[in-house]
Each structure stands twice: as structure tokens, then as C-alpha cells.
Write an enzyme that holds these catalytic residues in place. Sequence first.
Site, PDB file in Angstrom:
ATOM      1  N   LYS A   1       0.678  -1.216  -0.021  1.00 50.34           N
ATOM      2  CA  LYS A   1       0.059  -0.074   0.021  1.00 50.34           C
ATOM      3  C   LYS A   1       0.830   1.477  -0.059  1.00 50.34           C
ATOM      4  CE  LYS A   1      -3.751  -0.323   2.649  1.00 50.34           C
ATOM      5  NZ  LYS A   1      -4.456  -0.588   3.893  1.00 50.34           N
TER       6      LYS A   1
ATOM      7  N   ARG B   1      -2.751   3.455   8.749  1.00 41.83           N
ATOM      8  CA  ARG B   1      -3.048   2.213   7.743  1.00 41.83           C
ATOM      9  C   ARG B   1      -1.919   1.417   7.820  1.00 41.83           C
ATOM     10  NH1 ARG B   1      -4.695   4.938   2.293  1.00 41.83           N
ATOM     11  NH2 ARG B   1      -5.850   3.134   1.768  1.00 41.83           N
TER      12      ARG B   1
ATOM     13  N   GLY C   1      -6.017  -9.990   8.676  1.00 43.06           N
ATOM     14  CA  GLY C   1      -5.534 -10.570   9.978  1.00 43.06           C
ATOM     15  C   GLY C   1      -4.572  -9.555  10.763  1.00 43.06           C
TER      16      GLY C   1
ATOM     17  N   MET D   1      -3.737  -5.404  11.897  1.00 43.67           N
ATOM     18  CA  MET D   1      -4.580  -4.180  12.269  1.00 43.67           C
ATOM     19  C   MET D   1      -5.667  -3.600  11.121  1.00 43.67           C
ATOM     20  SD  MET D   1      -3.671  -1.165  14.676  1.00 43.67           S
ATOM     21  CE  MET D   1      -4.113  -0.085  13.241  1.00 43.67           C
TER      22      MET D   1
ATOM     23  N   ARG E   1      -3.798  -1.406  -6.394  1.00 47.26           N
ATOM     24  CA  ARG E   1      -2.911  -2.679  -6.351  1.00 47.26           C
ATOM     25  C   ARG E   1      -3.328  -3.385  -7.376  1.00 47.26           C
ATOM     26  NH1 ARG E   1      -5.950  -4.806  -0.967  1.00 47.26           N
ATOM     27  NH2 ARG E   1      -8.259  -4.529  -1.876  1.00 47.26           N
TER      28      ARG E   1
ATOM     29  N   HIS F   1      -8.495 -43.875  -5.889  1.00 51.88           N
ATOM     30  CA  HIS F   1      -8.909 -44.535  -7.253  1.00 51.88           C
ATOM     31  C   HIS F   1      -9.940 -43.472  -7.862  1.00 51.88           C
ATOM     32  CE1 HIS F   1     -11.560 -46.832  -9.894  1.00 51.88           C
ATOM     33  NE2 HIS F   1     -10.326 -47.337 -10.506  1.00 51.88           N
TER      34      HIS F   1
ATOM     35  N   SER G   1      10.193 -43.120 -20.500  1.00 49.89           N
ATOM     36  CA  SER G   1       9.225 -42.357 -20.011  1.00 49.89           C
ATOM     37  C   SER G   1       9.139 -42.574 -18.601  1.00 49.89           C
ATOM     38  CB  SER G   1       7.834 -42.652 -20.536  1.00 49.89           C
ATOM     39  OG  SER G   1       6.603 -41.998 -19.865  1.00 49.89           O
TER      40      SER G   1
ATOM     41  N   CYS H   1       5.366 -39.503 -17.693  1.00 51.75           N
ATOM     42  CA  CYS H   1       3.790 -39.454 -17.451  1.00 51.75           C
ATOM     43  C   CYS H   1       3.512 -39.463 -15.937  1.00 51.75           C
ATOM     44  CB  CYS H   1       3.260 -40.732 -18.223  1.00 51.75           C
ATOM     45  SG  CYS H   1       4.068 -42.204 -17.871  1.00 51.75           S
TER      46      CYS H   1
ATOM     47  N   TYR I   1       8.964 -34.301 -23.541  1.00 52.25           N
ATOM     48  CA  TYR I   1       7.602 -34.079 -23.293  1.00 52.25           C
ATOM     49  C   TYR I   1       7.163 -34.420 -21.841  1.00 52.25           C
ATOM     50  CZ  TYR I   1       6.674 -39.024 -23.706  1.00 52.25           C
ATOM     51  OH  TYR I   1       6.889 -40.427 -23.596  1.00 52.25           O
TER      52      TYR I   1
HETATM   53  P1  ADP Z   1      -7.693  -1.874   3.745  1.00 50.99           P
HETATM   54  O1  ADP Z   1      -6.565  -2.291   3.665  1.00 50.99           O
HETATM   55  O2  ADP Z   1      -8.697  -2.626   4.539  1.00 50.99           O
HETATM   56  O3  ADP Z   1      -8.180  -1.283   2.463  1.00 50.99           O
HETATM   57  P2  ADP Z   1      -7.493   0.971   3.850  1.00 50.99           P
HETATM   58  O4  ADP Z   1      -6.137   1.462   4.868  1.00 50.99           O
HETATM   59  O5  ADP Z   1      -7.252   1.086   2.538  1.00 50.99           O
HETATM   60  O6  ADP Z   1      -7.733  -0.327   4.481  1.00 50.99           O
HETATM   61  O7  ADP Z   1      -8.462   2.049   4.537  1.00 50.99           O
HETATM   62  C1  ADP Z   1      -9.830   1.340   4.829  1.00 50.99           C
HETATM   63  C2  ADP Z   1     -10.950   2.493   4.144  1.00 50.99           C
HETATM   64  O8  ADP Z   1     -10.615   3.875   4.561  1.00 50.99           O
HETATM   65  C3  ADP Z   1     -10.747   2.576   2.523  1.00 50.99           C
HETATM   66  O9  ADP Z   1     -12.059   2.320   2.146  1.00 50.99           O
HETATM   67  C4  ADP Z   1      -9.815   3.731   2.378  1.00 50.99           C
HETATM   68  O10 ADP Z   1      -9.972   4.423   1.111  1.00 50.99           O
HETATM   69  C5  ADP Z   1     -10.282   4.773   3.474  1.00 50.99           C
HETATM   70  N1  ADP Z   1      -9.375   5.548   3.955  1.00 50.99           N
HETATM   71  C6  ADP Z   1      -8.226   5.303   4.406  1.00 50.99           C
HETATM   72  N2  ADP Z   1      -7.439   6.308   4.435  1.00 50.99           N
HETATM   73  C7  ADP Z   1      -8.235   7.467   4.102  1.00 50.99           C
HETATM   74  C8  ADP Z   1      -7.943   8.756   4.110  1.00 50.99           C
HETATM   75  N3  ADP Z   1      -6.782   9.366   4.528  1.00 50.99           N
HETATM   76  N4  ADP Z   1      -8.905   9.814   4.018  1.00 50.99           N
HETATM   77  C9  ADP Z   1     -10.044   8.863   3.415  1.00 50.99           C
HETATM   78  N5  ADP Z   1     -10.279   7.828   3.417  1.00 50.99           N
HETATM   79  C10 ADP Z   1      -9.335   7.122   3.780  1.00 50.99           C
HETATM   80 MG    MG Z   2      -7.862  -0.266   1.073  1.00 48.84          MG
END
Ligand code: ADP
Ligand code: MG
Length: 930
Positions: free
Chosen positions: A24, A93, A102, A104, A339, A455, A813, A881, A901
Amino acid sequence: MDSKRFIYAFEDGDGKNKILLGGKGANLCEMTQIGLKVPPGFVITTEACLSYLEKNQLPAGLMDDIRGHIKALEKKTGKGFGGGANPLLISVRSGSAMSMPGMMDTILNLGLNETSLEALIRQTANERFAYDAYRRFIQLFGKIALGVADEHFDERMTAVKRKYGARLDLDLDAGHLRELAAEFLEVVKRHCGRPFPLDPYEQLEISVGAVFRSWMGKRAVDYRRQFKITPDMANGTAVNICAMVFGNMGNDSGTGVGFTRNPGTGEKLIYGEYLVNAQGEDVVAGIRTPKPIAELEMEMPELHRQLLELSDRLESHYREVQDFEFTIEKGTLYGLQTRNGKMNARAMVRTSVEMFGEGLISRERALLRVEPAVLEQLLVPQLAPNFHGKSLAQGLPASPGAASGRIVFDADTAEAKGLAGERVILVREETKPDDIHGFFQAQGILTSRGGKTSHAAVVARGMGKPCVSGCEQIVIDDKARSATIGDATLREGDVITIDGGTGHVYAGEVPTVEATFSSEMVTLLAWADEVARLKVMANADTPEDATRARKFGAAGIGLVRTERMFNSTDRLPIVQEMILAGTQEERQAALDRLLPIQRADFKGIFKAMKGLPVTVRLLDPPMHEFLPSAAQLELEIAHLHQLNDSIKGLKDLPDTLKLLNPKLYQQYADGLTRLVGGLRTFEESHLEDDVIHRKEAILKKVRALQEVNPMLGHRGVRLGISYPEIYSMQIRAILEAAALCAREGVEVYPEIMVPQVATVEELKRIHGYVQRIHKVVELTHGINVKFKFGTMLEVVRACVRAGRMAETAEFFSFGTNDLTQATFSFSREDAENKFLPAYTETGILQDNPFEVLDIKGVGELMKMAVTKGRETRPELKVGICGEHGGNPASIHFCHRIGITYVSCSGPRVPVARLAAAQAKLLEHEYRDAD
Ligand code: ADP
Ligand code: MG
Ligand code: MG
């Protein structure tokens, strides 16, 4: 202070360095640097995370550094963090190099406190909005950073709603929300033993630590283990700090997610959803139903245009389909994340071909970006994509594809109903070779026992039929012709649907969509064939299988298993006669009847594969596999003896009755006389005696054939040497079929292959038969059939003797299933049922060697055999095979060691073709196993 640099502003970070910045973070840097509108922010590196986890505290000086970057953010945005007239709020984030649930969750609106809240109210003139943001922030921060469970907040929410008679959150006004925020602050205080942190830097420091710790959280650790994510793929999580933009500032604001192309079909058309007047999480949280992006064109045409431009710029920069997040704040569009898009198989293939056509990617890239294994999904019917029903039970996904049909519990019924045009699913505890006729007529197979290599699984895969195996929740009662799953009872004739791709079993008929060999797939695979050096052949035992394999692009048949032909109902009795024969003459008589049948089989396959090589393996399994088991026979004989006793008892009945109760006897005299008469006729027919005799003869033979370890016993070439007439019949059938085809002008390339060879002398003996019969066929048919003679390499000794083997064999083979058993000294069934799962779970073995070729052991043997064989015969053709022939990782290895092959089941052919191309394209990157 640590000498490492731990923070990069979005303007400075290296967009290629995902290990350091996380996926990210790296992409936020890249988007910023190519001039897309992203709210300003910075990334705290994964190295800071690792340092924190090691020392259990933030690296020295990190907080000062963070302060410095926040100051810079304040400057860029003209806002103040934690105060001022224009408050700066941020999101915190997480994000590692691999996307990983899983860890945060994201905290939004960080920086709110009593002061910034007042400012926000003045600025937006929207008290309700501000308090709503505040109470959400307290709950999110409380839960995520401080670990206070949601239910404590929810309880307060319910109480406030009740107090003011509000039904929905939306019914609460600013005053109610202010009260709620105050209560939330109390909740945090009560649960943490200290007040909610109002200093925004303290909020930030706590959050950063919490994100770092989440890397070692149980869910994240489990996930990495499950998906084999190693530290060189992702090591620690980065923290992304990003200035908030607000999609919830009114009807000129909104938020959404988009794909640059449709991830379900691959169509080049922006695809996604948005919500007006909403914040980030709202779209995914499902609190309101989002609208398709197409509607934005009506609602905000200028922003729709900008969104298309954003989509195009992302895709042309990354040269890959992108999955992105955006927010519109008061008419301004921001990108918040991008992504590579995850797509289904169909979309992957289509976008590969189309993006090459648009000049976006090279042909190499088009081939490399599709994972070979996913192609198999496209070659078999699938459950309708809009079906979301609940399954009855789940077993192992043993052979992909979906099928519906009526339940039948035995192969004979399957055959009868199938031939009558009914769609049936064969449901059995497990299947055996003599169930094969049922497979032919069934839409799919479901077993309650057995693994992915049972089988049922292997045969179904070979035929391209869906199979769910080892579905242990299903308890089958053969006698009652019913099965139970929990409290549900299924009877013969009930309709079920199985999905062999997931292992799910559904009640009733679930709609399915047919397989399609799209024109894009044809194009992509044609490119693959141009690139690949390895040829891809198919394993096929019938003309139908061969025709299908050819459609899938097989360059020939690498393995025809003649025993599969022996097993069909019309032949088995003749085969049994051959086995039971007391003399060579008797055996020859049975073989004479088999000859035309086999010849016709081979003709059919040769015709289906005209112009391409067909490798036929001479009989391989031990003979007892064609006979019933001793236990079964004993049971039947015992029943027949019982019948004899009962008849004797019945014959005595009139006399006994006369003695005990003459009156009663009188009453039934007529009937009894008739009964005794009937019994006498039956006895004179000696019907049951004949059957008993016949069964006893078979039982004797079965006992004689019994082996301690049949897989290492009297089978393969050993049988061919003990009973030269069996192999001779097969060789003659092959060569005559070829001669007959040649006469009809069908171009054929037969290859005769001997199984289980251990010594050079064995191979020479069989070669002797072949040469003799070849001459006879030439004399009788007037055609000099061209053919190749070769051997399987599936015995360790044969690999060691490969140099000498190649003097007689024109091709090798590798039978890697048996060779793997032989190399490990594992018997496959025992290994897979008893200890292999534990071996792979605890890391003694990386993979099940029966699924993924054991390169370090079996592979070394193969390498040696190839080298030795080619020293003798440089043009030696070498194939593989067996199951591994369709496994992409194994195919890479085969390419490396110069194999000619691979041969695999029909539906795997496209998978193998693509894998073969990838093996060539990646050959310089291949690292030898150590
Ligand atoms: P995830 O990995 O679960 O997608 P994100 O970090 O992308 O988590 O964020 C979760 C949500 O919050 C997403 O919809 C993202 O677009 C929104 N978001 C994150 N940062 C901001 C920001 N600075 N301003 C507005 N929306 C945000
Ligand atoms: Mg996101
Ligand atoms: Mg074998």
C-alpha cells in the site's frame, strides 16, 4: 538515534520497494510521484516494525521523526494537528509487502479531541457530522489500538437509542451523539484504567505500536503459515499515515472502489461501486447499497470523466489491471490506494490477450501473468457464479467441475440409468477398478472415503469428470440404498450437485455454466506453444479421451493404459477366462478373443490422434486386480452352501410335519408335494453346484495369485515374461491396428512401451517379441509399420542402468508415481493415509511428493537417467507421465533437465502448455534445489 531511515514521505519513497514500504505504502508513493492526486502522507517502514518487535519499543528518535513529518503535513495542507481553525485529521493504515488479512484495521479520523472537534464543527457548520465522526473514532481507536471490545460500545449505543426512541443511528441528532461520545470516552476509561488519550501525538504513538504488534497477532501469523508467506516475501508491516479527505461532506462528496477492467469477464470497462456522502469503510461495510460506477456519469459527469482518466493512468503506468480506492471531497477526486487486481481465470486470459493487443504488455508478460493452474477451471462446467446456496457437506476437491444428477449407489445402476439417458452421480464409500463402467455413465463421482489420489479421484481426473472424495460427513448405507448427512437422509434417485473444484456437495440441482474454450484462450495457448520447448501430451485410454485431449491441444498421447480397456464389462469375463486358464491353449483361446477387441480400441485411438504419436503401455497391473477379492468369493460360496442346506431342510419338511402335527400336514399336503417336486427338479439341475464349483476354482486362483505386496510383485514386464502370449497379443493388436490405419491412409505413429522394467535383459526379451511380431504383421498385412520401442523408467535400478537401457529403448518415459514410491520406499496409499499429512504439516517434507515432484531425490535420479541415456543415444526422446506431468512446478524442473515431453490428463493439457512456456521464459531464474 538509529542510523536507518525509518520514514519516507509519499514524494520520496521508492515505489518499487514493497518489502520496505509495504504494498500500500509503495503504491501511494508511486501514485504521488507520477502526479496523481493523493492526499499527502508518509510511510513508516517495515524495518521500524522489525526493530519495534525486537526491542519491544519504538526505535529511538522515531517519534521525533514522526513529529517532523506531521509538521510537514500541516504545512502542505494548511491544517493543524490537534488544533487550529482548520484541523488536520489523519488515517493510520497498516500494509505489508503481501496483502494479508488479520493485521490491524485502519483507524480513520485520528487527531480528534475536544479542541479539534470544536474547530471541525465551526468549519463544517455541521455539528452532527462532527460528533458522528468523533464517536466513530473513539470506538475504532478504542477497539483497534486499545483493545476494548465492540460490545461495550454497542451496549451504550443501544441504551442511548432506547432513551431517545431512535430506531436507526441516523435518527440520532447532534445532541444525542454528543452524549454518546461522552459515554464512549467513559467506556474507554473504565476498560483501560486511564482516560482516552486526547493528545493527538499520544493517539498516534499508541496506534503505530498497535499496528506493529498486529504483525505478530495470531490471525496474521496463522495466515502466513497457511499461505507459506516467508520473510523474503513479506517481513513486518509498514504504517501509512495519510491526511484525511472526507467523502461524507455532503452530496458533492463520496467514496468508492474501482477496477480498471471487469474482474469477472476481463472486459475493458471500468468496474466498481460508490456511495455519495459516505466515508471509506461504508462501501465495504454494506450499510447502504452502493451504486455502480456507471451511475456516476449521470450524477457527477465531470468527476466520472476524471475517474476514467485516473483509471487509465493507473493502468498504463502499472501495465496491469488495477483495483483502486477513491474519495471525492467537495468535487475533488483523490486516489487512496491501488494494487494489482485479482481476477478470475476467464478475465486473466482475456486481459492478457487484449493488453498485448493494446501494446500495454509484451507477449512474454501476457504468458507469465496467468497462473497455469487456474486454466483448469475454464475447461470444466462451473456452478453458476450467482449461486450462493449452503452446502450439505464438504469433502476433498478431487477433480474439478460441477455436476448434478440423481444419486446411485453402485456402478451397475449408474451404467443402466446412464445408458437410459438419466443424469446420475455415483455415490460410494470408495471405488475400485471394477466400478469403471459406472464412471463412464455418471456425471460425477462422490466418495465418503479416500484422498485426492484415491482410485475415484485419479480415474475421474483422467476422464475429466467432477469428483468429490473423502466426504466423511456422508454415511452410506449400501443395503438400504440411502445415505445420511447429519439428520438429512438422501435416497437413491434424489438429486444432488457436487463441485469438484471446492469439494462442496449440495442438495438438489444447482445451475451450472458450461466450459468454454474461448478464442482468447486459444490465442494465449498458441503463443505458449511457440515459446515452449517441452511438448505436452495427454494420458488417454479411449478414443473419446483422445479426441478431447486433442481439442485441449495435446501433441500426442503419452500414455495409453491397456488395463483400462480390460476392465469394461464386455471384456472382463474374457480377461478372467484368460487368467483362470489352466493351460496355455486355453489361455490362447481367450487371448484370441481379446485380440480383435484390443485392435479395434487401438485403431480408434490412432485415428483420433492421426498424425501424432501414441504411446501404448503394455499390461501393467497384477492379474488379481481383474478378479473379485477372496473375501467376496468366500462370502458368495458360503451363501450358496447355505442355500443347499435350506433345500435339504425343506425336503424333510413334509415328513417332519406328518410326525409332529398330522392335521396340519393334511391341510397343506398338496402344496408340500408340489414344493418337494420343484425342489427335486432344482436339485437335478445342479445349478448351485456348478456355480459353487466355478467360484471355488476362481477362489483357488485368487489365493494362488495372492501376493504379500502386489505393487512390488508379479506385474508389468514380469507378467509379460511369465506369459509371453499376453504381451504378444497386445503387441500384435497395436501393430495390426497401425497397419490397418495405414492402409486406410491414416498417418499413425505408434510407440510400444514396457512397464516396470528393472533390467536390460527384460527389455531385450520384450524387444525380441516385438521384432518377431512386426515381421509377421509385415508378411500378413503387407505393410512395414513404423513404430518406436521404449521403456518406462519407474524402478530405481532402471534409472541407474539407463545408459544400457537406451541401447534397446528409443524412448524413456518416467513413471513418476511408482518412481516416487520406489525412491522413498513409501507405499503411496499408506503414506497419504497415515503419515504424509503430518510430514508436510511439520515441515519434514515441503510438499506431498506424489503431487509435487521431489526434485531433490526423484529429480536427481531422473537427471542422471537422462544424461546416461543420451550418452548412449543422443536423440533419445524422454517423457514423463503420471500425475506430476500436469504440475507446473514439476514442469519447470522437467524443462530444466531437458525432458522432451510431459504427459498428463486431458484437462490439464492447457495448464501444462502454459507452464511449459513459463518454464522456458523463466529458465534463467531457475535455482537448483540444495
Ligand atoms: P484496507 O487495507 O482494509 O483497504 P485502508 O487503509 O485502505 O484499509 O482503509 C480503509 C478504508 O478507509 C478505505 O476505504 C480507504 O479508502 C479509507 N481511507 C483510508 N485512509 C483514508 C484517508 N486518508 N481519507 C479518506 N479515506 C481513507
Ligand atoms: Mg484499502
Ligand atoms: Mg507405474
